[in-house]
Every structure is written in C-alpha cells, then in structure tokens.
Design an enzyme around this catalytic site. Structure first.
Site, PDB file in Angstrom:
ATOM      1  N   GLN A  17       4.599   9.424   8.454  1.00  0.00           N
ATOM      2  CA  GLN A  17       5.532  10.334   7.610  1.00  0.00           C
ATOM      3  C   GLN A  17       6.171   9.554   6.006  1.00  0.00           C
ATOM      4  O   GLN A  17       6.947  10.783   5.374  1.00  0.00           O
ATOM      5  CB  GLN A  17       5.958  10.334   9.460  1.00  0.00           C
ATOM      6  CG  GLN A  17       7.308  11.083   8.597  1.00  0.00           C
ATOM      7  CD  GLN A  17       8.107  11.551   9.840  1.00  0.00           C
ATOM      8  OE1 GLN A  17       9.512  11.885   9.810  1.00  0.00           O
ATOM      9  NE2 GLN A  17       7.797  11.001  11.126  1.00  0.00           N
ATOM     10  N   PHE A  97       1.189   1.462   2.603  1.00  0.00           N
ATOM     11  CA  PHE A  97       0.218   0.927   3.269  1.00  0.00           C
ATOM     12  C   PHE A  97       0.596  -0.439   3.988  1.00  0.00           C
ATOM     13  O   PHE A  97       2.092  -0.968   3.354  1.00  0.00           O
ATOM     14  CB  PHE A  97      -0.780  -0.100   2.318  1.00  0.00           C
ATOM     15  CG  PHE A  97      -2.189   1.382   1.662  1.00  0.00           C
ATOM     16  CD1 PHE A  97      -2.427   2.025   2.603  1.00  0.00           C
ATOM     17  CD2 PHE A  97      -1.679   0.837   0.160  1.00  0.00           C
ATOM     18  CE1 PHE A  97      -3.517   2.862   2.243  1.00  0.00           C
ATOM     19  CE2 PHE A  97      -2.753   2.080  -0.059  1.00  0.00           C
ATOM     20  CZ  PHE A  97      -3.525   2.920   1.048  1.00  0.00           C
ATOM     21  N   ALA A  98       0.225  -1.242   4.513  1.00  0.00           N
ATOM     22  CA  ALA A  98       1.064  -3.095   5.701  1.00  0.00           C
ATOM     23  C   ALA A  98       1.187  -3.556   4.619  1.00  0.00           C
ATOM     24  O   ALA A  98       0.019  -3.680   3.526  1.00  0.00           O
ATOM     25  CB  ALA A  98      -0.196  -3.073   6.771  1.00  0.00           C
ATOM     26  N   GLU A 139       8.352   4.249  12.790  1.00  0.00           N
ATOM     27  CA  GLU A 139       9.708   4.852  13.134  1.00  0.00           C
ATOM     28  C   GLU A 139      11.048   4.400  13.484  1.00  0.00           C
ATOM     29  O   GLU A 139      11.870   3.980  13.507  1.00  0.00           O
ATOM     30  CB  GLU A 139       9.860   6.830  13.780  1.00  0.00           C
ATOM     31  CG  GLU A 139      11.305   7.056  14.259  1.00  0.00           C
ATOM     32  CD  GLU A 139      11.673   7.801  12.651  1.00  0.00           C
ATOM     33  OE1 GLU A 139      11.530   8.273  11.108  1.00  0.00           O
ATOM     34  OE2 GLU A 139      13.379   7.057  12.962  1.00  0.00           O
ATOM     35  N   ASP A 168      11.300   7.404   9.214  1.00  0.00           N
ATOM     36  CA  ASP A 168      10.929   7.402   8.023  1.00  0.00           C
ATOM     37  C   ASP A 168      11.221   8.279   7.411  1.00  0.00           C
ATOM     38  O   ASP A 168      11.045   7.994   5.850  1.00  0.00           O
ATOM     39  CB  ASP A 168       9.196   8.571   9.027  1.00  0.00           C
ATOM     40  CG  ASP A 168       8.527   7.597   9.844  1.00  0.00           C
ATOM     41  OD1 ASP A 168       8.643   6.177   9.448  1.00  0.00           O
ATOM     42  OD2 ASP A 168       7.646   7.571  10.328  1.00  0.00           O
ATOM     43  N   GLY A 247      34.711   9.471  13.430  1.00  0.00           N
ATOM     44  CA  GLY A 247      35.639   9.634  12.589  1.00  0.00           C
ATOM     45  C   GLY A 247      36.947   9.300  13.962  1.00  0.00           C
ATOM     46  O   GLY A 247      37.330   9.556  14.765  1.00  0.00           O
ATOM     47  N   GLY A 248      38.349  10.014  12.654  1.00  0.00           N
ATOM     48  CA  GLY A 248      39.787   9.207  13.480  1.00  0.00           C
ATOM     49  C   GLY A 248      39.916  10.457  13.974  1.00  0.00           C
ATOM     50  O   GLY A 248      40.790  10.514  14.768  1.00  0.00           O
TER      51      GLY A 248
END
Ligand code: CAO
Length: 415
Positions: A17, A97-98, A139, A168, A247-248
């Site tokens: 992916q 690749f790895a 992932e 991914d 957020g605020g």
C-alpha cells in the site's frame, strides 16, 4: 490538456500500500509510471482480500490506477540488464522493499548513480536509521510506533488504531512530496538524490499536536481541553482523549435519531465559543447564555460532560442530516458521522471525481477514490490498473528491444 508531470518517468518498484499510493498520485499528475513486478505473482495485493476468484483484488486495483505493468525477474542476470536499461531511461526509482532488498538485488545507490546520476531513488521504510531500521513494518505497526495508537481511544480502554491508513497511505503522500521536491531541486543541480520517508516519521508528523501536548503536560501537569480535566487524572504521557476535539473548542460525538439501530446515527458537535448563545437557543437552554456557570468557556469546562449530555437530548430528536441543516444555519460547527455506504452514494463526491466508477476488463465496474488533490491545469483522469505484465512488450520495445530479443528474454525467464 497537458499534465503537471508530463515527461517524468517513474520506475515503480513498489508493492502493498504505502509505495503504490505514492506512485499512483504521481501517475495521476501525469508521470509515466512503469510498475516492475515478479512474473507469475506480481504485487502480492493482486491476490489479497479477493472478492472475485482469479481477478485482481480491489486492494490492488484501487492503488494502482494509471500505471503500466512489466514483469521482470530482477534476480535473473538478463533481467538485471533490462532493469539497468530502465534505470537509464527513468527519472525516479520508487521502492518500498524490506530494508536491504534493493542492495541485495545489486542495485545499490552507488550502482544506480553510475547508471544514471540524475536518478532520484525514493524509499518507504518502516523506520529511519536506529534500533529498528531492519524491521519489516506494516500499517498498524507504524501507527503504534509513531504515537497514534497511544493517543487514540478512550482513557479507560486500550490503545486503538485508526481506520485511516496514516502509516501506509500517509507515508506514501509524504514520499510523493519528497519526490517532486527532489525533481525540482534537480532542475538546478542536475543531480539525483535519495528520498526517504519512514513510516514512523510520517505517522509522528501527523501526530505533531500530541508531541506538543506532551511538553505542555510536562510543564503544567494538566491540559484543560482533555476530558481528563478537571475530574480525572493525568499520568506522565499524553492520554487518550476519546472524541475530544483537541483544539481550544470542546467537541464530542453525540447520538442522533435512530442511533439504537444505525451504528452511524451520530454527529460531531463543537461548542465553539462565539456561537454559544445560538447553541443555547437551538437546544432550548436560553438561560445558559447568561448563567455565569455556563456563559464563558472557562466556566463550562468543569461540566462539559453534562453540557454535551443536554445537547445530545436535542440531537437525539433529529437525524444527523436534520441536525446538520439546523446547526449550519447558525454557523455552529458540526459534522455527520458518514458511513462508507453513504460516502459511496454521495452525488457531490462523484461530481468532483473524488469517488470514481472505473471499468476493468476482468472485474467489471467498481468504485474507487480518485485524486484528492485537484490541479486546475492538470486534471486527473482515473484509468484502470494494469493486468500483470500487460505492458511488458510495449515497454521493452520502447527500450529498444527487438521482437526476437523480447522473445529470447522471455524464454530465458528474464521477463
Ligand atoms: N524479481 C525478483 N525478485 C523480486 C522482484 C522481482 N521483480 N520483486 C521483489 N523481489 C524480491 C526482493 O528482492 C526480495 O528478495 P530478498 O528478500 O531476497 O532480498 C523479496 O522479493 C521480498 O521483498 P520484501 O522483503 O520487500 O517483501 P516481504 O513480503 O517479505 O515484506 C514488507 C513486505 C511490506 C513487510 C516489506 O517490503 C517492508 O518492510 N517494506 C518497507 C515498509 C513498507 O512499505 N511497509 C508497508 C507495506 S504496506 O502495508
């Protein structure tokens, strides 16, 4: 109309992916993406999670639009020569690749530079240099190692991974930006360079606000916008904040009409300070607008839970779409929780090309997510993914091989 990346050739050595997300974007922007796969099998996702026997899976088709596929055995000596010819012709090599796999194939950075000093070599890896650099990563490993899982979920539950593929697809996006930036720098230097997007780094980049909060927590011992304030306790690390807005402006997910049977009958509701009086009017609590216990954001913080419970009593009388309509009239920020079914059927997303129907020779029609980034001078036309090796002969011919040579290489198992 021309495309932004017309003339850019990508040697696409990606699979699964993260890498394919990146090269698909480049293809949508007009690059010629030549996906190199192993003969017979190809990208492993072609056969993963199949919904139709012997047909390329949606996993594959939805990540590989607008590409060409060639099959080359890169461990075959003659196959290596074909790959060398491709390296000399292309501008960018993208791989995920790895760690070490490209070197083991014989294509070290030094060798690639010898073949083509303008080549940009772009890689996704799980981790950058350090203790985990040799690990294979998927992932959810990235979501966990990048700080997303520890900060997602509810305080009284375990860490949770997100449905959004930030490890991914998120890293693929980061890599695509690195590639176009390197292409731009090459116009000045004439040289290629290495581009690395580590999945842990990509996830952490998207969790930037949580590292902000870690430092705030260490300095002050508390964070007022978190649901743990003021009644719960904070530990040493940023806690999970449930559905708090971060957020605020406090926000939460509230039930709407039909929630008993529809798992997505919910709305995200933000109690934005400037529209507080309007919120009070809409939910029939006009007195809260002037009550000192409710009139200011600071006064509201200690009993936000009760406030959201009261707002929810109102949202439960409306469908999420009715609530949206009413609240938007008053500029009260809110958002329906849309199911994938609702999104797939949404006409406005079809109109903008964000959801596209594609025809495929063996699968038939299917839905995909189109290019989320719209360029006014480089419109995206989503084309189906290639069949395995569909363009081998075409690309070999472009590289200058004769039909006899192509046939000999095929007999030798190189292509
Ligand atoms: N011809 C011949 N050999 C080929 C080939 C071709 N056309 N294409 C690939 N190969 C070989 C590679 O050379 C490698 O061989 P060696 O192990 O002998 O070096 C082998 O195929 C397997 O490659 P791989 O190790 O990358 O694949 P894997 O299935 O074992 O691992 C993954 C998959 C994703 C864990 C690993 O590639 C990885 O960690 N990638 C980086 C991080 C990443 O992108 N992860 C996200 C994946 S999306 O969820």
């Amino acid at each position: 109309m021309s495309k932004a990346l017309d003339g850019v050739r990508i040697l696409d050595f990606t699979h699964v992916q993260s890498g394919p997300t990146c090269t698909q974007l480049l293809a949508w922007f007009g690059a010629d993406v030549i996906k190199v796969e192993r003969a017979g099998a190809g990208d492993i996702t072609r056969e993963q999670l199949r919904d139709i026997p012997d047909v390329d899976s949606l996993y594959f088709t939805m990540l590989n639009h607008n590409k060409r596929s060639v099959t080359i055995d890169t461990k075959n000596p003659e196959g290596k020569l074909v790959l060398e010819a491709l390296i000399q012709k292309c501008d960018v090599l993208v791989e995920n690749f790895a760690p070490g796999a490209l070197d083991r194939m014989g294509f070290t950075w030094e060798r690639i530079q010898e073949l083509n000093p303008r080549m940009i070599v772009a890689s996704v890896k799980g981790f950058g240099p350090g203790p985990y650099e040799d690990c294979k990563v998927y992932e959810n490993v990235a979501q966990c190692a990048g700080g997303a899982a520890s900060t997602t979920g509810f305080d009284d539950g375990p860490p949770v991974v997100s449905g959004a593929q930030i490890g991914d697809s998120g890293t693929g996006l980061h890599l695509a930006l690195g590639i176009v930036t390197a292409l731009y720098q090459r116009t000045q230097t004439g040289r290629g360079q290495k581009v690395l997007a580590a999945m842990q780094d990509g996830v952490l980049n998207l969790c930037r606000v949580k590292l902000r909060d870690q430092q705030r927590l260490e300095r002050t011992g508390t964070m007022k916008e978190y649901p743990q304030y003021p009644n719960g306790t904070f530990g040493e690390a940023v806690p999970r904040a449930g559905n708090a807005s971060g957020g605020g402006q406090p926000g939460w997910i509230l039930k709407c009409k039909g929630w008993e049977t529809d798992p997505n009958a919910y709305i995200y509701f933000i109690t934005q300070a400037p529209v507080w009086a309007k919120i009070c009017n809409v939910i029939g609590k006009e007195e809260w607008a002037t009550d000192p216990n409710y009139a200011t954001p600071a006064a509201r913080l200690p009993h936000l839970k009760d406030i959201f419970a009261e707002i929810e009593r109102w949202t439960m009388t409306k469908t999420k779409f009715e609530a949206m309509q009413i609240l938007n009239k008053y500029d009260i920020p809110c958002g329906p929780i849309l199911s994938m079914k609702e999104i797939a059927e949404e006409p406005s997303l079809r109109k903008t090309g964000t959801i596209v129907e594609v025809d495929h020779p063996t699968r038939g029609k299917y839905l995909t997510v189109g290019n989320p980034i719209k360029l006014s001078d480089s419109p995206t036309e989503v084309k189906r993914s290639p069949l395995l090796g569909e363009h081998t002969d075409e690309v070999m011919t472009e590289l200058g091989y004769s039909p006899e040579q192509i046939s000999a290489l095929r007999t030798a198992g190189a292509i």
